[in-house]
Structure formats: structure tokens, C-alpha cells
Design a protein around this motif. Structure first.
Motif, PDB file in Angstrom:
ATOM      1  N   UNK A  35       2.834 -30.279 -24.175  1.00 45.00           N
ATOM      2  CA  UNK A  35       1.695 -29.493 -24.672  1.00 45.00           C
ATOM      3  C   UNK A  35       1.225 -28.517 -23.589  1.00 45.00           C
ATOM      4  N   UNK A  36       1.173 -28.957 -22.350  1.00 48.87           N
ATOM      5  CA  UNK A  36       0.757 -28.077 -21.244  1.00 48.87           C
ATOM      6  C   UNK A  36       1.696 -26.884 -21.128  1.00 48.87           C
ATOM      7  N   UNK A  37       3.004 -27.134 -21.139  1.00 43.56           N
ATOM      8  CA  UNK A  37       3.970 -26.023 -21.043  1.00 43.56           C
ATOM      9  C   UNK A  37       3.783 -25.028 -22.186  1.00 43.56           C
ATOM     10  N   UNK A  38       3.622 -25.550 -23.387  1.00 45.84           N
ATOM     11  CA  UNK A  38       3.493 -24.677 -24.557  1.00 45.84           C
ATOM     12  C   UNK A  38       2.154 -23.953 -24.573  1.00 45.84           C
ATOM     13  N   UNK A  39       1.104 -24.604 -24.096  1.00 42.04           N
ATOM     14  CA  UNK A  39      -0.208 -23.953 -24.042  1.00 42.04           C
ATOM     15  C   UNK A  39      -0.191 -22.778 -23.073  1.00 42.04           C
ATOM     16  N   UNK A  40       0.653 -22.862 -22.061  1.00 43.45           N
ATOM     17  CA  UNK A  40       0.743 -21.766 -21.081  1.00 43.45           C
ATOM     18  C   UNK A  40       1.230 -20.463 -21.714  1.00 43.45           C
ATOM     19  N   UNK A  41       1.846 -20.540 -22.877  1.00 41.10           N
ATOM     20  CA  UNK A  41       2.274 -19.331 -23.596  1.00 41.10           C
ATOM     21  C   UNK A  41       1.092 -18.624 -24.260  1.00 41.10           C
ATOM     22  N   UNK A  42      -0.028 -19.344 -24.380  1.00 38.15           N
ATOM     23  CA  UNK A  42      -1.170 -18.829 -25.127  1.00 38.15           C
ATOM     24  C   UNK A  42      -2.309 -18.320 -24.261  1.00 38.15           C
ATOM     25  N   UNK A  43      -2.335 -18.718 -22.990  1.00 38.65           N
ATOM     26  CA  UNK A  43      -3.482 -18.413 -22.141  1.00 38.65           C
ATOM     27  C   UNK A  43      -3.033 -17.883 -20.777  1.00 38.65           C
ATOM     28  N   UNK A  44      -3.986 -17.304 -20.060  1.00 32.42           N
ATOM     29  CA  UNK A  44      -3.728 -16.824 -18.701  1.00 32.42           C
ATOM     30  C   UNK A  44      -4.075 -17.885 -17.663  1.00 32.42           C
ATOM     31  N   UNK A  45      -5.023 -18.741 -18.007  1.00 31.06           N
ATOM     32  CA  UNK A  45      -5.416 -19.867 -17.151  1.00 31.06           C
ATOM     33  C   UNK A  45      -5.598 -21.067 -18.070  1.00 31.06           C
ATOM     34  N   UNK A  46      -5.049 -22.198 -17.643  1.00 30.67           N
ATOM     35  CA  UNK A  46      -5.197 -23.428 -18.421  1.00 30.67           C
ATOM     36  C   UNK A  46      -5.920 -24.449 -17.562  1.00 30.67           C
ATOM     37  N   UNK A  47      -7.055 -24.886 -18.053  1.00 27.25           N
ATOM     38  CA  UNK A  47      -7.836 -25.914 -17.378  1.00 27.25           C
ATOM     39  C   UNK A  47      -7.508 -27.240 -18.056  1.00 27.25           C
ATOM     40  N   UNK A  48      -7.042 -28.186 -17.256  1.00 29.66           N
ATOM     41  CA  UNK A  48      -6.776 -29.522 -17.781  1.00 29.66           C
ATOM     42  C   UNK A  48      -8.049 -30.323 -17.540  1.00 29.66           C
ATOM     43  N   UNK A  49      -8.787 -30.563 -18.602  1.00 25.32           N
ATOM     44  CA  UNK A  49     -10.039 -31.312 -18.506  1.00 25.32           C
ATOM     45  C   UNK A  49      -9.740 -32.799 -18.462  1.00 25.32           C
ATOM     46  N   UNK A  50      -9.879 -33.382 -17.287  1.00 23.06           N
ATOM     47  CA  UNK A  50      -9.605 -34.812 -17.116  1.00 23.06           C
ATOM     48  C   UNK A  50     -10.908 -35.567 -17.370  1.00 23.06           C
ATOM     49  N   UNK A  51     -10.961 -36.236 -18.508  1.00 18.83           N
ATOM     50  CA  UNK A  51     -12.182 -36.931 -18.909  1.00 18.83           C
ATOM     51  C   UNK A  51     -12.412 -38.155 -18.025  1.00 18.83           C
ATOM     52  N   UNK A  52     -13.624 -38.259 -17.521  1.00 20.99           N
ATOM     53  CA  UNK A  52     -13.984 -39.408 -16.697  1.00 20.99           C
ATOM     54  C   UNK A  52     -13.965 -40.657 -17.567  1.00 20.99           C
ATOM     55  N   UNK A  53     -14.594 -40.608 -18.721  1.00 29.37           N
ATOM     56  CA  UNK A  53     -14.516 -41.599 -19.790  1.00 29.37           C
ATOM     57  C   UNK A  53     -14.519 -43.056 -19.335  1.00 29.37           C
ATOM     58  N   UNK A  54     -15.633 -43.475 -18.757  1.00 30.23           N
ATOM     59  CA  UNK A  54     -15.785 -44.852 -18.298  1.00 30.23           C
ATOM     60  C   UNK A  54     -15.600 -45.850 -19.441  1.00 30.23           C
ATOM     61  N   UNK A  55     -15.957 -45.459 -20.644  1.00 27.79           N
ATOM     62  CA  UNK A  55     -15.877 -46.341 -21.798  1.00 27.79           C
ATOM     63  C   UNK A  55     -14.465 -46.791 -22.127  1.00 27.79           C
ATOM     64  N   UNK A  56     -13.463 -45.992 -21.800  1.00 24.91           N
ATOM     65  CA  UNK A  56     -12.076 -46.356 -22.085  1.00 24.91           C
ATOM     66  C   UNK A  56     -11.506 -47.290 -21.020  1.00 24.91           C
ATOM     67  N   UNK A  57     -12.190 -47.447 -19.900  1.00 20.50           N
ATOM     68  CA  UNK A  57     -11.680 -48.304 -18.837  1.00 20.50           C
ATOM     69  C   UNK A  57     -10.308 -47.887 -18.366  1.00 20.50           C
ATOM     70  N   UNK A  58     -10.178 -46.690 -17.821  1.00 24.35           N
ATOM     71  CA  UNK A  58      -8.851 -46.193 -17.444  1.00 24.35           C
ATOM     72  C   UNK A  58      -8.162 -47.073 -16.392  1.00 24.35           C
ATOM     73  N   UNK A  59      -6.843 -47.133 -16.483  1.00 32.06           N
ATOM     74  CA  UNK A  59      -6.022 -47.868 -15.524  1.00 32.06           C
ATOM     75  C   UNK A  59      -6.025 -47.147 -14.176  1.00 32.06           C
ATOM     76  N   UNK A  60      -5.894 -45.814 -14.222  1.00 31.43           N
ATOM     77  CA  UNK A  60      -5.880 -45.000 -13.013  1.00 31.43           C
ATOM     78  C   UNK A  60      -7.279 -44.461 -12.751  1.00 31.43           C
ATOM     79  N   UNK A  61      -7.635 -44.330 -11.487  1.00 30.75           N
ATOM     80  CA  UNK A  61      -8.924 -43.748 -11.125  1.00 30.75           C
ATOM     81  C   UNK A  61      -8.932 -42.271 -11.497  1.00 30.75           C
ATOM     82  N   UNK A  62     -10.101 -41.703 -11.549  1.00 33.52           N
ATOM     83  CA  UNK A  62     -10.223 -40.274 -11.818  1.00 33.52           C
ATOM     84  C   UNK A  62      -9.424 -39.470 -10.795  1.00 33.52           C
TER      85      UNK A  62
END
Length: 166
Positions: free
Chosen positions: A20-47
Motif C-alpha cells: 500500500x505504501x509503494x502504491x500510495x507513493x504514485x498518488x502523492x508527493x509526500x506520504x506521512x505514515x501515521x503510526x497510531x499510539x493506540x494503547x487500547x490495542x496493547x501493541x507488541x512493539x513499542x511506538x
């Protein structure tokens, strides 16, 4: 400059996300990957680990496409994050009909909050439709091979996190 925002938890970053990231790069000049902090999901990896994975894996895409890709942690409303980073487009990946139902509701709510930001859906590549971070983590926890589902550099990180070191 057209700025896109691709939000997610990215816990872990998968080959489906990368597609999705590669394909989105065809549509925009800058792509911001919004990494959700999302404490509620209890992520395995830290932010910090998730941001680092995104930065490391997206570097070659920036080099290949010339599109600036930025990892941006956020814990506010998606529409507010889009405004914070100057995005006019939110990019979402769809794997199945179930994804569409949820995303359809989100688009409606986001448009009610602000009609200045459009949402664009990219269908998952057929080879990646079954990949979900939740399932990848479960496979790793049970000692399965996740190398088809995550970028090579993430395989040992995932194994280490779930106690199945390589």
C-alpha cells in the motif's frame, strides 16, 4: 504539494502495508505514515520500534520514487492528525468486504468532522489479502514461519518479541 496520510498501528509492519505504501507513493508527493499510539490495542512493539520499522523499510521506497515518506506518531483523531501534517488525502488499504464496512463508517465520520480531507481506498494485492498484523503475531507466537508476511528485517525482531528467537 499533495500530502497523503496512511494511518495504522503497524504492529508489525507487513508486506501488505509495504505494498500500500509503494502504491500510495504514485498518488502523492509526500506520504506521512501515521503510526497510531493506540494503547487500547496493547501493541507488541513499542511506538519507537514501530516508527523505526517504518523508517527503515520506507527508506528504499523514498530513494526509488523520490516521494518523501515520514513516520509520524499520533494519538489524536485521524482527521486532526491529517490536519496536523497538512494531508489532503487519507490512504486506506482494503483487504475484504469486512474492511469496507468499517472504513465506510470511518469515512462518514471523518467527512462530518472535516470535508477538506478525502479518503482514497487501495485494494490489497491479491497476494496480500489474507495478511493481517494480528494473524502474523499469532503465527509467530506459535513458532510458525512469518517470512512471507513481513519484510526480512522484521522477521528476527518479531521472533525475539514473541520468544521464538532465531
Amino acid at each position: 504539494m499533495r500530502i497523503g496520510l496512511y494511518p495504522g498501528t503497524f504492529d508489525p509492519l507487513t508486506v501488505g502495508h509495504m505494498d500500500i505504501i509503494r502504491r500510495a507513493c504514485r498518488l502523492v508527493d509526500r506520504l506521512v505514515i501515521g503510526v497510531a499510539i493506540n494503547h487500547g490495542k496493547g501493541p507488541l512493539f513499542s511506538l519507537e520500534e514501530r516508527v523505526e520499522m517504518v523508517e527503515n523499510e520506507c527508506g528504499p521506497i523514498t530513494e526509488a520514487t523520490g516521494v518523501e515518506i515520514i513516520a509520524h506518531p499520533f494519538d489524536n483523531l485521524l482527521i486532526d492528525c491529517a490536519k496536523d501534517v497538512g494531508a489532503s488525502v487519507i490512504v486506506r488499504g482494503l483487504r475484504a468486504v469486512a474492511d469496507f464496512e468499517y472504513e465506510f463508517q470511518m469515512v462518514g465520520m471523518n467527512r462530518a468532522l472535516s470535508d477538506d480531507v478525502e479518503t482514497v481506498f487501495l485494494m490489497a494485492d491479491a497476494n496480500h489479502q489474507a495478511i493481517a498484523s494480528k494473524l502474523v503475531k499469532e503465527i509467530a507466537r506459535l513458532g510458525g514461519d512469518v517470512s512471507k508476511f513481513v519484510p526480512p528485517a522484521i522477521v528476527p525482531k518479531l521472533a525475539e518479541k514473541v520468544g521464538n528467537g532465531t
